[in-house]
Design a protein around this motif. Sequence first.
Motif, PDB file in Angstrom:
ATOM      1  N   LYS A   1       0.842  -1.196   0.000  1.00  0.00           N
ATOM      2  CA  LYS A   1       0.000   0.000   0.000  1.00  0.00           C
ATOM      3  C   LYS A   1       0.881   1.251   0.000  1.00  0.00           C
ATOM      4  O   LYS A   1       2.086   1.173   0.210  1.00  0.00           O
TER       5      LYS A   1
ATOM      6  N   SER B   1      -1.326   8.873   6.647  1.00  0.00           N
ATOM      7  CA  SER B   1      -2.493   8.196   6.084  1.00  0.00           C
ATOM      8  C   SER B   1      -2.030   7.036   5.216  1.00  0.00           C
ATOM      9  O   SER B   1      -0.849   6.916   4.878  1.00  0.00           O
TER      10      SER B   1
ATOM     11  N   TYR C   1       3.460  10.340  -1.334  1.00  0.00           N
ATOM     12  CA  TYR C   1       2.889   9.001  -1.237  1.00  0.00           C
ATOM     13  C   TYR C   1       3.938   8.010  -1.742  1.00  0.00           C
ATOM     14  O   TYR C   1       4.447   8.150  -2.849  1.00  0.00           O
TER      15      TYR C   1
ATOM     16  N   ARG D   1      -3.272   4.357   1.796  1.00  0.00           N
ATOM     17  CA  ARG D   1      -4.214   4.140   0.702  1.00  0.00           C
ATOM     18  C   ARG D   1      -3.721   3.014  -0.182  1.00  0.00           C
ATOM     19  O   ARG D   1      -2.541   2.615  -0.110  1.00  0.00           O
ATOM     20  N   GLU D   2      -4.581   2.491  -1.030  1.00  0.00           N
ATOM     21  CA  GLU D   2      -4.211   1.448  -1.968  1.00  0.00           C
ATOM     22  C   GLU D   2      -3.236   2.023  -2.998  1.00  0.00           C
ATOM     23  O   GLU D   2      -3.351   3.190  -3.402  1.00  0.00           O
TER      24      GLU D   2
END
Length: 223
Positions: free
Chosen positions: A98, A218, A188, A220-221
Amino acid sequence: MTEISQTTAATTTSAAKTTTSPTTASALSSDFETFLKMLTAQMKNQDPLNPIESTDYAVQLATFSSVEQQVQTNTLISALSEQLGVIGMSQTASWVGKEVKSEAPAYFDGNPVSLSVTPDSSADASYLLVRNSEGTEVQRVEIDPKETDITWSGMDKDGYPFSNGRYSFAIESHSNGSFLSSSAALTYSEVTEARRDGGDITLILNGGGEISADDVLSLREAR
Protein backbone atom coordinates in the motif's frame (compact mmCIF):
# COMPACT_ATOMS: atom_id res chain seq x y z
CA MET A 1 -5.61 16.51 -9.33
CA THR A 2 -3.20 18.82 -11.19
CA GLU A 3 -0.12 17.41 -12.91
CA ILE A 4 2.96 19.59 -12.51
CA SER A 5 5.75 19.77 -15.07
CA GLN A 6 8.46 22.30 -15.93
CA THR A 7 6.35 23.66 -18.79
CA THR A 8 4.17 25.38 -16.18
CA ALA A 9 7.11 26.76 -14.23
CA ALA A 10 7.30 30.43 -13.46
CA THR A 11 11.09 30.03 -13.25
CA THR A 12 13.37 26.95 -13.58
CA THR A 13 5.81 -13.21 15.80
CA SER A 14 3.56 -15.29 18.01
CA ALA A 15 1.73 -13.47 20.86
CA ALA A 16 3.42 -13.45 24.28
CA LYS A 17 1.72 -15.21 27.24
CA THR A 18 0.35 -12.91 29.92
CA THR A 19 0.96 -15.32 32.81
CA THR A 20 4.03 -15.51 35.02
CA SER A 21 6.72 -17.57 33.31
CA PRO A 22 7.78 -20.92 34.85
CA THR A 23 11.26 -19.52 35.48
CA THR A 24 9.89 -16.51 37.38
CA ALA A 25 7.42 -18.65 39.37
CA SER A 26 10.20 -21.07 40.32
CA ALA A 27 12.42 -18.19 41.42
CA LEU A 28 9.66 -16.70 43.56
CA SER A 29 8.93 -20.10 45.14
CA SER A 30 12.61 -20.58 45.92
CA ASP A 31 12.90 -17.10 47.42
CA PHE A 32 9.80 -17.67 49.56
CA GLU A 33 11.17 -20.96 50.90
CA THR A 34 14.46 -19.25 51.73
CA PHE A 35 12.57 -16.46 53.48
CA LEU A 36 10.62 -18.99 55.59
CA LYS A 37 13.84 -20.78 56.56
CA MET A 38 15.41 -17.47 57.62
CA LEU A 39 12.27 -16.54 59.55
CA THR A 40 12.23 -19.94 61.32
CA ALA A 41 15.92 -19.60 62.22
CA GLN A 42 15.24 -16.11 63.55
CA MET A 43 12.46 -17.44 65.79
CA LYS A 44 14.64 -20.30 67.09
CA ASN A 45 17.58 -18.07 67.91
CA GLN A 46 15.81 -15.07 69.35
CA ASP A 47 16.74 -13.81 72.79
CA PRO A 48 14.19 -15.33 75.23
CA LEU A 49 14.62 -12.28 77.46
CA ASN A 50 13.90 -9.95 74.56
CA PRO A 51 11.69 -11.86 72.14
CA ILE A 52 10.76 -10.38 68.77
CA GLU A 53 7.29 -8.91 68.72
CA SER A 54 4.71 -10.77 66.64
CA THR A 55 4.00 -7.52 64.83
CA ASP A 56 7.59 -7.54 63.53
CA TYR A 57 7.01 -10.94 61.94
CA ALA A 58 3.82 -9.62 60.36
CA VAL A 59 5.73 -6.65 58.90
CA GLN A 60 8.38 -8.96 57.42
CA LEU A 61 5.74 -11.21 55.86
CA ALA A 62 3.88 -8.20 54.46
CA THR A 63 7.10 -6.78 53.02
CA PHE A 64 7.99 -10.02 51.28
CA SER A 65 4.44 -10.37 49.95
CA SER A 66 4.56 -6.82 48.54
CA VAL A 67 7.87 -7.50 46.76
CA GLU A 68 6.51 -10.79 45.39
CA GLN A 69 3.43 -9.05 43.98
CA GLN A 70 5.55 -6.30 42.44
CA VAL A 71 7.73 -8.86 40.64
CA GLN A 72 4.65 -10.62 39.30
CA THR A 73 3.14 -7.29 38.18
CA ASN A 74 6.33 -6.33 36.33
CA THR A 75 6.35 -9.72 34.59
CA LEU A 76 2.74 -9.30 33.49
CA ILE A 77 3.38 -5.78 32.20
CA SER A 78 6.42 -6.96 30.25
CA ALA A 79 4.43 -9.82 28.71
CA LEU A 80 1.57 -7.48 27.79
CA SER A 81 3.99 -5.04 26.16
CA GLU A 82 5.46 -7.83 24.04
CA GLN A 83 1.99 -9.00 23.05
CA LEU A 84 0.95 -5.51 21.97
CA GLY A 85 4.18 -5.24 19.94
CA VAL A 86 3.37 -8.48 18.12
CA ILE A 87 -0.16 -7.28 17.41
CA GLY A 88 1.17 -3.95 16.11
CA MET A 89 3.66 -5.71 13.86
CA SER A 90 0.95 -8.00 12.51
CA GLN A 91 -1.28 -5.05 11.66
CA THR A 92 1.52 -3.00 10.11
CA ALA A 93 2.61 -5.94 7.94
CA SER A 94 -0.70 -5.55 6.07
CA TRP A 95 0.57 -2.15 4.88
CA VAL A 96 3.05 -3.81 2.54
CA GLY A 97 1.98 -3.09 -1.03
CA LYS A 98 0.00 0.00 0.00
CA GLU A 99 0.99 3.67 -0.21
CA VAL A 100 1.66 5.75 2.89
CA LYS A 101 1.59 9.53 3.14
CA SER A 102 4.45 11.18 5.01
CA GLU A 103 7.09 13.90 4.80
CA ALA A 104 9.67 11.39 3.57
CA PRO A 105 11.33 11.92 0.18
CA ALA A 106 9.71 10.01 -2.69
CA TYR A 107 11.53 7.73 -5.12
CA PHE A 108 11.16 8.84 -8.76
CA ASP A 109 11.46 5.97 -11.26
CA GLY A 110 10.05 7.71 -14.31
CA ASN A 111 6.46 7.64 -13.09
CA PRO A 112 4.70 10.78 -11.80
CA VAL A 113 4.85 11.41 -8.05
CA SER A 114 1.64 12.14 -6.11
CA LEU A 115 1.87 14.98 -3.58
CA SER A 116 -0.39 16.46 -0.93
CA VAL A 117 0.21 20.19 -0.39
CA THR A 118 -1.17 22.94 1.86
CA PRO A 119 -0.27 26.42 0.54
CA ASP A 120 -0.87 29.36 2.87
CA SER A 121 -4.57 30.26 2.79
CA SER A 122 -3.74 33.94 2.12
CA ALA A 123 -1.31 33.21 -0.73
CA ASP A 124 -1.95 34.50 -4.22
CA ALA A 125 0.99 32.58 -5.66
CA SER A 126 2.57 29.26 -4.69
CA TYR A 127 5.59 27.33 -5.91
CA LEU A 128 6.60 23.69 -5.70
CA LEU A 129 10.30 23.31 -4.86
CA VAL A 130 11.96 20.05 -5.86
CA ARG A 131 15.26 18.94 -4.33
CA ASN A 132 17.40 15.92 -5.16
CA SER A 133 18.89 13.46 -2.66
CA GLU A 134 21.77 15.88 -1.99
CA GLY A 135 19.38 18.67 -1.04
CA THR A 136 20.05 20.72 -4.18
CA GLU A 137 17.06 22.52 -5.67
CA VAL A 138 16.55 21.17 -9.18
CA GLN A 139 13.19 22.68 -10.05
CA ARG A 140 10.77 25.41 -9.02
CA VAL A 141 7.26 25.17 -10.44
CA GLU A 142 4.33 27.55 -10.00
CA ILE A 143 1.13 25.88 -8.81
CA ASP A 144 -2.42 26.96 -8.08
CA PRO A 145 -2.45 28.16 -4.43
CA LYS A 146 -5.88 26.58 -4.03
CA GLU A 147 -4.70 23.08 -4.98
CA THR A 148 -4.20 20.46 -2.28
CA ASP A 149 -3.41 17.37 -4.39
CA ILE A 150 -0.96 17.62 -7.27
CA THR A 151 1.25 15.35 -9.37
CA TRP A 152 4.89 16.06 -10.18
CA SER A 153 5.63 14.77 -13.68
CA GLY A 154 9.39 14.56 -13.12
CA MET A 155 10.13 16.41 -16.39
CA ASP A 156 12.62 19.25 -16.84
CA LYS A 157 11.95 22.43 -18.84
CA ASP A 158 12.86 20.66 -22.09
CA GLY A 159 10.51 17.76 -21.45
CA TYR A 160 13.21 15.26 -20.43
CA PRO A 161 12.76 13.18 -17.26
CA PHE A 162 14.96 13.72 -14.25
CA SER A 163 17.27 10.92 -13.19
CA ASN A 164 15.83 8.14 -11.09
CA GLY A 165 16.32 8.76 -7.40
CA ARG A 166 14.83 10.17 -4.23
CA TYR A 167 13.40 13.69 -4.31
CA SER A 168 11.96 15.87 -1.55
CA PHE A 169 9.36 18.58 -2.04
CA ALA A 170 8.32 21.84 -0.39
CA ILE A 171 5.74 24.55 -0.99
CA GLU A 172 6.51 28.27 -0.93
CA SER A 173 3.61 30.67 -0.49
CA HIS A 174 3.71 34.31 -1.59
CA SER A 175 1.32 37.24 -1.42
CA ASN A 176 1.70 40.45 -3.46
CA GLY A 177 5.21 39.37 -4.34
CA SER A 178 6.26 38.85 -0.72
CA PHE A 179 7.26 35.54 0.83
CA LEU A 180 4.75 34.20 3.35
CA SER A 181 5.83 30.73 4.39
CA SER A 182 7.33 27.41 3.40
CA SER A 183 6.01 23.96 4.26
CA ALA A 184 6.84 20.37 3.36
CA ALA A 185 4.85 18.74 0.59
CA LEU A 186 3.68 15.30 1.68
CA THR A 187 4.52 12.34 -0.53
CA TYR A 188 2.89 9.00 -1.24
CA SER A 189 5.27 6.03 -1.30
CA GLU A 190 4.65 2.31 -1.60
CA VAL A 191 5.65 0.13 1.35
CA THR A 192 7.81 -2.84 0.38
CA GLU A 193 8.66 -4.19 3.85
CA ALA A 194 7.74 -3.75 7.51
CA ARG A 195 10.51 -4.42 10.03
CA ARG A 196 10.53 -4.38 13.82
CA ASP A 197 13.56 -2.61 15.37
CA GLY A 198 13.37 -3.15 19.11
CA GLY A 199 10.13 -1.52 20.17
CA ASP A 200 9.71 0.45 16.95
CA ILE A 201 8.33 -0.60 13.56
CA THR A 202 10.24 0.63 10.51
CA LEU A 203 8.70 0.76 7.05
CA ILE A 204 10.88 0.23 3.98
CA LEU A 205 9.64 2.31 1.06
CA ASN A 206 9.98 1.89 -2.68
CA GLY A 207 13.52 2.95 -3.58
CA GLY A 208 15.00 1.98 -0.21
CA GLY A 209 13.83 4.87 1.98
CA GLU A 210 12.94 4.13 5.61
CA ILE A 211 10.46 5.78 7.96
CA SER A 212 8.98 4.97 11.34
CA ALA A 213 5.41 3.68 11.30
CA ASP A 214 4.64 6.54 13.72
CA ASP A 215 5.44 9.06 10.94
CA VAL A 216 2.69 7.77 8.65
CA LEU A 217 -0.15 10.26 8.25
CA SER A 218 -2.49 8.20 6.08
CA LEU A 219 -2.69 4.97 4.09
CA ARG A 220 -4.21 4.14 0.70
CA GLU A 221 -4.21 1.45 -1.97
CA ALA A 222 -1.29 1.65 -4.40
CA ARG A 223 -2.10 3.36 -7.69
